[in-house]
Write a protein that holds these residues in place. Structure first.
Motif, short mmCIF file in Angstrom:
data_model
loop_
_atom_site.label_atom_id
_atom_site.label_comp_id
_atom_site.label_asym_id
_atom_site.label_seq_id
_atom_site.Cartn_x
_atom_site.Cartn_y
_atom_site.Cartn_z
N ILE A 1 3.13 11.99 -10.23
CA ILE A 1 2.70 13.16 -10.13
C ILE A 1 3.85 14.09 -10.30
O ILE A 1 3.84 14.97 -11.23
CB ILE A 1 1.66 13.49 -9.17
N SER B 1 2.53 6.75 -6.84
CA SER B 1 1.32 7.49 -7.51
C SER B 1 1.95 8.95 -7.11
O SER B 1 1.95 9.98 -8.14
CB SER B 1 0.16 7.29 -6.79
N THR B 2 2.53 9.31 -5.95
CA THR B 2 3.18 10.48 -5.45
C THR B 2 4.28 11.04 -6.64
O THR B 2 4.44 11.73 -7.23
CB THR B 2 3.63 10.57 -4.23
N ILE C 1 -5.96 11.60 -2.96
CA ILE C 1 -5.31 13.00 -3.68
C ILE C 1 -4.53 12.37 -4.70
O ILE C 1 -4.53 13.42 -5.88
CB ILE C 1 -4.47 13.50 -2.62
N LEU D 1 1.31 4.43 -2.73
CA LEU D 1 1.35 5.95 -2.54
C LEU D 1 2.64 6.71 -2.99
O LEU D 1 2.74 7.57 -3.58
CB LEU D 1 1.20 6.04 -1.03
N VAL E 1 -4.16 9.62 0.91
CA VAL E 1 -3.24 10.14 0.17
C VAL E 1 -3.60 9.31 -1.30
O VAL E 1 -3.21 10.01 -2.29
CB VAL E 1 -1.72 9.56 0.46
N GLY E 2 -4.12 8.24 -1.33
CA GLY E 2 -4.56 7.61 -2.63
C GLY E 2 -5.68 8.21 -3.15
O GLY E 2 -5.66 8.48 -4.45
N LEU F 1 -4.49 6.51 5.89
CA LEU F 1 -3.26 7.08 5.02
C LEU F 1 -3.37 6.80 3.53
O LEU F 1 -3.34 7.59 2.70
CB LEU F 1 -1.84 6.90 5.51
N PHE F 2 -3.58 5.50 3.24
CA PHE F 2 -3.89 5.00 1.86
C PHE F 2 -4.94 5.51 1.22
O PHE F 2 -4.98 6.06 0.18
CB PHE F 2 -3.99 3.48 1.86
N MET G 1 0.79 -1.13 0.14
CA MET G 1 0.11 -0.11 0.15
C MET G 1 1.07 1.27 0.01
O MET G 1 0.55 2.23 -0.82
CB MET G 1 -0.89 0.06 1.43
N PHE G 2 2.09 1.12 0.83
CA PHE G 2 2.73 2.48 0.87
C PHE G 2 3.56 2.63 -0.30
O PHE G 2 3.63 3.71 -1.02
CB PHE G 2 3.90 2.56 2.23
#
Lengths: 488, 517
Positions: free
Chosen positions: A26, A22-23, B407, A19, B404-405, B400-401, A15-16
């Protein structure tokens, strides 16, 4: 349950990771595209709210950003806008950017890749990000001298350091004040821009770099160069110099300036022909040399391609109208008329190349870029574009150009105590019955140790109109600029 | 042979009776406070050119909170994990700095001082919880109370008068002027309920039922609880219009069900049920469908300009992009161009000013907390503690997922907040309580216990009385002194024939290493 807890820990890792991916997607891979999205006002705020670096000439900022109390925070100001706008260009919320403000944008706004260390420092220390300063090669005295000497006449002056190609002066008249375009009021800036755009004198276009004229007799330098390089001619080779010359295949008779004959004998040395700028001699000479030799020689001097100085200049062309190139046109090209067009920068480059022993240097206007801590981020090192003529030919041309100023058509460019080499030009254009010719002077000084090469063009004879010649109108301007450089 | 007898004693990890000094925590805490306080100073310098007005009170209060928590942990939970508290203080401090920065830039709604007060309140409750709750197993008796409290909290926003709908999501209640997001507290209640319920019923849920295609399927009647939670989650999605909260509860339940039963079939059933429910909801209820459109086509001009359209997420994406690799620096960006830059979109605000580097550091800090929580779950001995710690750690990761996911458009945008960073009292209070529970459980997990540990000889000897036969290396049997292998400093003194060094060197079966030193 420990097995499932460990598996759950792996799921959390995934999951992290998602993230982070995806960050990164962008912020790194898509950032450029997103930053230029038209709905992203942030880009405009950022660009106009930043302490943009100054553009510096001779240690003084000619363009700088001052803090103001509006939604952006900084206002671009030009201390001597009209004088330097052919170099600085403008930085406008409503109209974009041009010239140095455009090409050096990444350095001025501090976003260039080379400045990442500074940005990292700013991030760590919380210091306001500042742009780098861009220092120009321009000599402020020469620039001012050119501006003053040109007066209210339309035209351009370019001065180069022949050894490096550095631009020492770049003046275009009429000019515009970039302060009018820098207004944060989109309406005001937009109106100012429209007005400049619709002005018949085209002040937004730099006559020095983005405007082409028939080079007239200054082009005889290239014709002479082609002749000397061909191996068939020496400066004392005697060539035909009739009173009038009938262009091949036409009834058109071309005479010399003011209808005089060049030599009573109907022939003269090549050196003398250049000294007194004998048209009829050069018409025949160009015909003898032929289009290919002429074209090749002019390209060696830089014709045929634009330069980045670092903003883009217009290309000068030997055969601007290739379809019309017949023998008559080739003959006319020998005196810089017909299909030949050149920018003042290009004409200055011809003199600079001769002054530099035949080697053409890449013209440039940005000397150094310094970050806010005044560390040099980038420095332009002079580069050669190639050799136009042999050193011997260059020396012969120099001697011939010296005599032009000593006792020929360009005596007005004489500077006491300094040997000046030069060439005048009086170029007809358009319907000659209705227009006055553009008058030229190009040259360099001192002839034995060249420090400065110049080209001056005054449109339509300037204040003297039809009475003007390159020698009478442009040579004194060139003299003033060369003196300003030599007197430091 | 003496070696065979000696081995268990030699390889036992000796639990130290001395309390850890928690110096690692203190050191990390100083770093975390330094990062936060430096950030306060920098945002002030950037935005107004001077230290922010609240600089000293906020800095001192944050330091006070960190130090107080550290001292209380030393006194009451000395064996607790030493990384969690500094990590939380770091995140809380950076969040405060961003809110302060937005407030200094006159962003409507940003209130750093109130966030500071909630931080103090949340940390205060956490400290009291660690102080008074000596054993997490006590909470197990609240299992069904927690269920009722949880359900009550979920229903609260739907009630008239106190329920509030903000930005299309009805997940708020307003009591006496204070806005609360009950879901934040409900997640703790549910974690307690699930842990208590599952630890009791795990065997039934795990073992009964047929096996189909390698999957152990549960019995129909055991599906009851999961159906109830599923329905409750969908109800949240439909009536409170909040996918995030719905996903949070359901994900928590499925994860804990899996933890307890070790049956993957539960996860599969859960995912299928939720996916189907969400799809049906998206097609039946227009507001859910609209959210999906925004998620899938945010850059569509029509959606961008629509009321309740994609303006916010697009602007948030622009903010992230503007940050790039290193960010604009504190106070140098334009985070306030994004609606709710200080709460729902604080991630994009941080991304704009701290860049990808900063966001990755923040994500890793969260990951550290979550992984420490899961490690606690692995280490703790009782099933309830394992489930509770695992559930609480996972719910933080999931939250958090979801935030943040949302956004960064992995999933549709929701109304959840980023733990410890986003402005919001409920979120702060609830997450500090989660941290207190995790710290309490981790203290219990690592505290030396009279109970036998894995790898220990159960009765009588290993801990205090190693069984040593033959006294071959000079240790006196039965004195309570553990067998000590000579350390590196021994050989210089090793001239006496009776010295352990010699005894070891003569040992026919060399030991594998200094495990017990």
């Amino acid at each position: 349950m420990n097995t499932t807890l460990r598996r759950l820990a792996s799921v959390v890792m995934v999951m992290f990771l998602a993230l982070m991916v995806s960050t990164t997607w962008i912020q790194f891979f898509h950032a450029d595209e997103l930053n230029t999205d038209s709905r992203n006002v942030r880009a405009i705020y950022a660009e106009y709210g930043r302490a943009r670096g100054p553009i510096v000439v001779g240690g003084e900022a000619v363009a700088l950003s001052k803090p103001v109390d509006d939604e952006f925070g900084y206002q671009r100001e030009y201390t001597n806008g009209k004088l330097y706008s052919p170099l600085t260009g403008f930085f406008s919320l409503a109209n974009g950017t041009s010239r140095i403000e455009n090409t050096e944008n990444d350095y001025l706004n501090g976003q260039a890749d080379a400045l990442w260390v500074d940005r990292l420092q700013n991030l760590l220390t919380g210091r306001d990000p500042e742009g780098s300063s861009v220092e120009l090669t321009v000599d402020p005295k020469a620039q001012q001298a050119a501006w003053d000497a040109l007066g209210d006449q339309r035209g351009a002056v370019v001065a180069l350091d022949p050894e490096t190609g550095a631009i020492l002066a770049l003046v275009s008249k009429p000019s515009f004040d970039p302060n009018d375009l820098a207004s944060h009021s989109t309406k005001e800036a937009g109106e100012a821009y429209t007005e400049l755009l619709n002005d018949d004198s085209k002040p937004l276009n730099s006559r020095a770099t983005n405007w082409t004229y028939p080079p007239g007799s200054t082009f005889k330098l290239i014709t002479t160069a082609a002749a000397l390089e061909s191996g068939d001619y020496e400066p004392d080779t005697v060539i035909d110099a009739p009173s009038t010359y009938t262009l091949t295949g036409t009834q058109t008779q071309v005479g010399n300036f003011a209808g005089t004959s060049c030599a009573s004998a109907g022939e003269m040395s090549l050196a003398d022909a250049l000294r007194i700028s004998c048209n009829t001699a050069y018409l025949g000479l160009a015909g003898e040399l032929g289009a290919d030799a002429m074209n090749e020689q002019s390209e060696k001097f830089g014709f045929g391609k634009p330069f980045s100085v670092p903003f883009r200049t217009d290309a000068s062309r030997y055969d601007n109208d290739p379809g019309a190139m017949n023998t008559a046109q080739v003959e006319l090209s020998g005196i810089g008329q017909g299909s030949v067009i050149a920018t003042p920068l290009q004409v200055a480059m011809v003199s600079a190349a001769i002054a530099n022993g035949g080697e053409v240097m890449q013209p440039y206007s940005v000397d150094t870029v310094r970050d806010p801590q005044l560390e040099v981020v980038r420095e332009t090192s002079p580069t050669s574009v190639g050799r136009a003529v042999s050193e011997e030919t260059a020396n012969q041309l120099t001697d011939m150009m010296k005599s032009v100023v000593e006792s020929g058509s360009g005596t007005a460019a004489q500077i006491s105590g300094v040997e000046v080499a030069g060439k005048t030009g009086t170029a007809q254009w358009g319907d000659t019955s209705k227009t006055d010719p553009h008058v030229w002077f190009t040259g360099f000084a001192p002839a034995d140790d060249p420090q400065v090469a110049v080209a001056v063009v005054v449109e339509s004879g300037g204040d003297l109109g039809g009475q003007a010649t390159g020698g009478s109108v442009s040579a004194p301007i060139a003299k003033a600029v060369m003196e300003a450089v030599l007197n430091g | 042979m003496s070696a065979a007898v000696e081995t268990p004693a030699e390889r036992t990890v000796e639990p130290t009776e001395r309390r850890p000094a928690r110096l690692a925590e203190l050191f990390l805490l100083i770093l975390a406070l330094a990062a936060g306080i430096t950030a306060f100073a920098m945002v002030g310098r950037s935005v107004t050119g001077e230290l922010p007005g609240d600089f000293w009170p906020v800095s001192l209060l944050l330091t006070g909170i960190g130090v107080a928590a550290h001292v209380v942990l030393r006194l009451r939970a000395p064996w607790a994990d030493q990384v969690i508290l500094p990590a939380v203080v770091l995140l809380n401090g950076l969040g405060l700095a961003m809110i302060l920065r937005l407030e200094l830039a006159d962003t409507k709604g940003a209130a750093a001082w109130s966030q500071m007060m909630y931080t103090a309140l949340g940390a205060g409750i956490a400290i009291l919880l660690v102080w008074f709750l000596r054993d997490h197993r006590w909470i197990r008796r609240l299992t069904y109370t927690a269920m009722l409290v949880g359900l009550g909290l979920v229903v609260l926003p739907l009630l008239p008068v106190i329920g509030r709908e903000i930005n299309g999501a009805r997940i708020w209640v307003n009591i006496a002027g204070f806005s609360l997001q009950p879901a934040e507290f409900a997640k703790i209640a549910f974690a307690i309920f699930f842990a208590g319920y599952l630890v009791t019923n795990r065997d039934t849920l795990a073992l009964a039922g047929k096996k189909v295609l390698g999957l152990q399927l549960p019995r129909i009647r055991d599906l009851g609880p999961i159906i109830i939670v599923w329905a409750a989650s969908l109800a949240v999605l439909v009536f409170e219009r909040d996918l995030g909260t719905s996903l949070l509860f359901f994900g928590l339940f499925v994860a804990m069900l899996y933890l307890a039963t070790e049956r993957f079939s539960w996860v599969l059933i859960g995912l299928v049920l939720f996916g189907a429910g969400a799809l049906v909801a998206a097609s039946v209820f227009p507001h859910v469908g609209a959210r999906m459109d925004v998620w899938l086509h945010p850059f569509d001009n029509e959606l961008y300009n629509a009321v309740g359209g994609s303006f916010q997420i697009v602007q948030g994406t622009f903010a992230l992009a503007a940050g790039g690799l290193f960010g604009t620096g504190w106070g140098e960006g334009y985070p306030y161009l994004v609606p709710y830059a200080f709460s729902d979109f604080i991630y994009s605000s941080l991304g704009e000013e701290l860049g990808l580097t900063g966001l990755l550091a923040i994500l890793l800090t969260y990951l550290l907390i979550v992984q420490r929580g899961l490690r606690t779950a692995i280490a703790v001995r009782d099933g309830f503690g394992k489930l509770l710690a695992g559930g609480l750690a996972f719910v933080m990761a999931l939250q958090l997922f979801v935030v943040v996911g949302g956004i960064t458009r992995i999933i549709p945008l929701t109304g959840l907040t980023m733990p410890f960073m986003a402005q919001g009292g409920s979120s702060l209070l609830a997450n500090w309580i989660v941290i207190a529970l995790l710290l309490r459980i981790s203290d219990n997990a690592r505290r030396p216990s009279a109970l036998p540990m894995r790898g220990m000889v159960a009765q009588g000897g290993a801990m205090h009385d190693p069984i040593v036969v033959g006294a071959h290396d000079g240790a006196t049997p039965g004195t309570g002194v553990p067998v000590r292998r000579p350390a590196a400093d021994a050989p210089s003194r090793g001239s006496t024939p009776s010295h352990p060094t010699e005894a070891i060197s003569r040992h026919p079966d060399p030991p594998t290493g200094g495990e017990h030193l």
